[in-house]
Scaffold this active site. Structure first.
Site, PDB file in Angstrom:
ATOM      1  N   TYR A 111      11.826  -0.689  -1.225  1.00  0.00           N
ATOM      2  CA  TYR A 111      11.460   0.642  -0.320  1.00  0.00           C
ATOM      3  C   TYR A 111      10.905  -0.002   0.986  1.00  0.00           C
ATOM      4  O   TYR A 111      11.506   0.094   2.028  1.00  0.00           O
ATOM      5  CB  TYR A 111      10.378   1.260  -1.198  1.00  0.00           C
ATOM      6  CG  TYR A 111      10.678   2.063  -2.206  1.00  0.00           C
ATOM      7  CD1 TYR A 111      12.053   1.919  -2.729  1.00  0.00           C
ATOM      8  CD2 TYR A 111       9.788   2.647  -3.255  1.00  0.00           C
ATOM      9  CE1 TYR A 111      12.478   2.660  -3.817  1.00  0.00           C
ATOM     10  CE2 TYR A 111      10.246   3.124  -4.373  1.00  0.00           C
ATOM     11  CZ  TYR A 111      11.346   3.240  -4.801  1.00  0.00           C
ATOM     12  OH  TYR A 111      11.785   3.802  -5.987  1.00  0.00           O
ATOM     13  N   SER A 112       9.430  -0.640   0.788  1.00  0.00           N
ATOM     14  CA  SER A 112       8.773  -0.642   2.117  1.00  0.00           C
ATOM     15  C   SER A 112       9.710  -1.826   2.761  1.00  0.00           C
ATOM     16  O   SER A 112      10.375  -2.583   2.491  1.00  0.00           O
ATOM     17  CB  SER A 112       7.504  -1.356   1.789  1.00  0.00           C
ATOM     18  OG  SER A 112       6.719  -0.349   1.055  1.00  0.00           O
ATOM     19  N   SER A 144       7.612  -6.534  -6.094  1.00  0.00           N
ATOM     20  CA  SER A 144       7.425  -7.416  -7.148  1.00  0.00           C
ATOM     21  C   SER A 144       8.490  -7.596  -8.211  1.00  0.00           C
ATOM     22  O   SER A 144       9.673  -6.800  -7.951  1.00  0.00           O
ATOM     23  CB  SER A 144       6.233  -6.695  -7.972  1.00  0.00           C
ATOM     24  OG  SER A 144       6.359  -5.391  -8.282  1.00  0.00           O
ATOM     25  N   GLU A 227       6.705   7.058 -10.484  1.00  0.00           N
ATOM     26  CA  GLU A 227       6.067   5.820 -10.213  1.00  0.00           C
ATOM     27  C   GLU A 227       4.601   6.302 -10.421  1.00  0.00           C
ATOM     28  O   GLU A 227       3.645   5.639 -10.891  1.00  0.00           O
ATOM     29  CB  GLU A 227       6.387   5.140  -9.024  1.00  0.00           C
ATOM     30  CG  GLU A 227       5.880   3.615  -8.905  1.00  0.00           C
ATOM     31  CD  GLU A 227       6.026   3.158  -7.509  1.00  0.00           C
ATOM     32  OE1 GLU A 227       6.983   3.726  -6.844  1.00  0.00           O
ATOM     33  OE2 GLU A 227       5.687   2.061  -7.435  1.00  0.00           O
TER      34      GLU A 227
END
Lengths: 388, 370
Positions: A111-112, A144, A227
């Site tokens: 995402y980021s 991660s 999430e």
């Protein structure tokens, strides 16, 4: 037979904690859970579920918890399987939902980006069509498990001519291919839980798209909701990852150990931290009661902000107790080491998953009903928006 | 969770009290009563007893009350706090009626509780409401047995609603230890103080050979007072939490309606972020006060430690919310005509009653570590 009786009987026949709680037998047990429809009991039978109501779903989860068996409740917790189920084609669902529930597919989140943190809709990773595939170029960050992942949930831009929220698409992206480079990111604590992921001419088939073209923002919101629902209990209480409940007593113990339990300033701090922690637990119980009574709860959205405050504040007290020991780290100086670790790691919660500042905007707008932030780039074609 | 589930009768109670106070304690009425000597309206006080039974809420049915618990009292006090009700409700119910219920004296209960329930008796407990750490209950008054009965001598500097009380319940030292006495309010010397919070009055009460009647056994008041002060702390926390939540509501409403630079000030992050933080404080205070009230009703043995933790939290939260409310209101918040300062005055003074936040934090630590 009631759902409770049925699931209890199934567990009595299938679950043996002595032999199944670890390793290979555990994997096989979870496969059996998926096969029986207990992994995602609220989902339709066609997709590994039992078509149960939400209440009955909770009953199933409760029975699993009671005997300590793994694998249930994934219709609420497994954001990968849930997102694929909600937005994937039937072919994609056939291929991935089962393996995801059985834990056979390792996943990560893409995402980021360096230029899209709080403003996630500003992602600049681009996907360009090439036959039945997309070619992806860009850089992701805070991923991660990127090294071990088979697939990643990828948010990228497929249309630059429309405003930022409308030109995004969402893909189930294969990680094991040339064009994907993973570099570990070293955090301020010295640990490396996250990675940067560089995508250079990487490819993803169009059939791996989740949701329509340009509907990536909507898909992302669903995935984020899954999430967040599991994020609250993930705050770490120390390097060894103890539960929050033990931490308060630990501060008192630490004060005794460092000979500071008679210090009135320290005593005020100890009580203040105890109050923050206790009150937050009550807030969580109240939120639960309000939701169960069918009213919406404003208390629930406050939890993350409260948790950052608790973590920063207890780290501050711990540092005061450690005194000069906080100048030294490593196993020879555990008291100092822990104080610094917790002070630094508190930012994991006050920045990760939406900074405290973004969180305050959300609370102010969604709960208090204050005017929304003005976004200069909201209605401008993304190709004309300034990045950086 | 039992502590936070709201049965319909509690929602009804809250709605009824809010309706009553909207009618009887609007801001204009609060401002009128602030200027009076009595500080409350005796006619409204009687209606509170007659129509809603608020004074008799926790009084058992055989003494003319409703026999309700601390949770119900918490609801009423949250509402009283919102409305900045000018009436000796906290003194009469949360202090005096509570003490009578806790002390082992059936005669005194039969004598005094019915009058409290009907609204005929205004009562209070003559504890020096401030700084119990340095000035424990009873330290200012001594009682001596004489041929004509007990006589009290001494002074309590800050007695809540002491000026209006028909009945003073007075902790005093005797040779046997800390004891409790009932004193006719008219027989004590009562000096009304010029309180910062004109919506709740204090009086300096002086006893000079004043006749009193022993409650319970001579020398046995210690545990009774401890328990009463714990319960009163929880009740005051409810009042503080209710008031804090209302201050936040009215401040949010103002931030939506006040326009500067062509937009409501609530659209600026500087204001939004303050308000988001205040919401966390306000909701936490509500959770804390309600949990503690339920714990009291359930007979939670940890109540002493809990009560202090909750009191400290609610005092700080109310002061912070009321103070930031002035800041967010800006210039108008600095004027007497805006109600924001009335709440800040209530917040700052109730934070001193029955021990300030620092005192309660220390007390929490002592009680939770034993």
């Amino acid at each position: 037979m009631s759902v409770r009786a049925e699931v209890a009987a199934w567990l009595a026949a299938e679950w043996d904690p002595a032999t199944m709680s670890a390793g290979r037998p555990r994997t096989e047990f979870v496969a059996a859970v998926v096969e029986a429809g207990w992994a995602a009991p609220r989902w339709p039978r066609r997709w590994f579920g039992r078509g149960l109501s939400d209440d009955d779903g909770h009953v199933v989860e409760e029975e699993f918890r009671r005997v300590g068996a793994p694998g249930s409740g994934q219709d609420r917790h497994n954001l990968y399987a849930a997102t694929v189920l909600s937005f994937g084609s039937d072919a994609l669902k056939e291929r991935f939902v089962g393996p995801m529930l059985r834990g056979e597919v390792a996943m990560c989140l893409l995402y980021s980006e360096p230029g899209a943190g709080s403003d996630l809709a500003a992602v600049r990773t681009r996907a360009v069509p090439d036959g039945d595939e997309w070619v992806v170029d860009g850089q992701k960050v805070w991923t991660s498990s990127a090294r071990t992942a088979d697939y990643g949930m990828l948010l990228c831009r497929t249309d630059w001519s429309v405003p930022k929220h409308r030109g995004l698409s969402f893909f189930l992206f294969p990680m094991r291919q040339p064009g994907v480079e993973v570099r570990p990111l070293r955090q301020i604590t010295g640990e490396s839980e996250f990675n940067e992921v560089f995508l250079t001419g990487a490819r993803v088939p169009d059939e791996h798209r989740l949701g329509g073209l340009g509907e990536g923002w909507r898909v992302l919101q669903t995935a984020l909701a899954y999430e967040r629902s599991v994020m609250g209990d993930r705050a770490r209480a120390g390097r060894s990852d103890r539960g929050m409940a033990e931490v308060g007593d630990e501060l008192v113990r630490l004060a005794a150990e460092t000979g500071r339990l008679g210090d009135p300033v320290v005593r005020q701090d100890l009580a203040r931290v105890a109050a923050l922690r206790t009150v937050n637990e009550w807030n969580a119980l109240r939120a639960k009661a309000e939701v169960e009574q069918g009213s919406s709860s404003s208390v629930m959205s406050l939890g993350k902000l409260a948790m950052s405050r608790i973590l920063h504040e207890s780290a501050r007290v711990r540092t005061a107790l450690a005194g000069p020991r906080a100048m030294v780290e490593g196993p020879e100086e555990p008291i100092g080491d822990e104080a610094t670790f917790l002070a630094l790691n508190a930012y994991f919660t006050s920045i990760g998953g939406g900074t405290d500042q973004i969180q305050r905007n959300i609370i102010a707008e969604r709960i208090l009903g204050l005017p929304k932030e003005y976004e200069v780039d909201r209605d401008v074609p993304f190709s004309e928006v300034r990045g950086g | 969770m039992p502590a936070f589930a709201v049965p319909p009768e509690h929602a009804d109670l809250r709605a009824a009290v809010r309706r009553f106070l909207t009618e009887c304690s609007p801001e204009a009425e609060v401002r009128r009563l602030m200027e009076t000597g009595a500080g409350h309206d005796p006619a409204v006080w009687k209606r509170m007893a007659g129509e809603l039974g608020l004074q008799g809420l926790i009084v058992p049915a055989d003494h003319g009350g409703a026999g309700a618990g601390r949770v119900e009292l918490g609801i009423v006090l949250e509402e009283a706090g919102r409305a900045l009700l000018c009436a000796p409700l906290f003194a009469t119910v949360a202090l005096a009626a509570t003490l009578l219920l806790e002390c082992d004296d059936a005669d005194a209960q039969a004598r005094y509780l019915p009058g409290i329930a009907t609204g005929d008796t205004v009562a209070t407990v003559a504890v020096s409401a401030a700084d119990p750490g340095r000035r424990p209950p009873g330290s200012g008054v001594a009682a001596a047995g004489t041929a004509e009965g007990w006589r009290l001598t001494g002074e309590e500097p800050y007695v809540v609603d002491g000026h209006a009380a028909d009945l003073l319940l007075v902790p005093a030292r005797t040779p046997a230890g800390l004891s409790l006495f009932a004193v006719d309010g008219r027989l004590a010397q009562r000096h009304p103080l010029q309180t910062v919070d004109r919506t709740r009055r204090l009086a300096r009460v002086t006893f000079a050979d004043t006749p009193g009647e022993l409650l319970g056994r001579d020398g046995s008041a210690g545990p009774v007072l401890d328990r009463t002060l714990d319960l009163a702390a929880v009740a005051l926390a409810s009042e503080q939490a209710g008031a804090a939540a209302f201050v936040l509501e009215r401040t949010v409403a103002y931030a939506k309606e006040r326009v500067q630079f062509g937009r409501p000030i609530g659209g600026f992050q500087a204001i939004k972020h303050m308000l988001a933080d205040l919401l966390l404080e306000s909701e936490s205070a509500i959770s804390a006060a309600r949990w503690a009230a339920a714990a009291a009703d359930e007979g939670d043995p940890d109540l002493p430690a809990l009560a202090s933790l909750v009191r400290a939290y609610c005092s700080d939260a109310f002061v912070r919310i009321a103070a930031d409310s002035i800041q967010i209101h800006g210039g108008i918040g600095f004027t007497w005509e805006q109600a924001a300062h009335l709440y800040l005055r209530r917040a700052r003074t109730s934070a001193q009653l029955l021990g300030d936040a620092a005192y309660h934090r220390e007390r929490h630590l002592q009680r939770s570590m034993t």
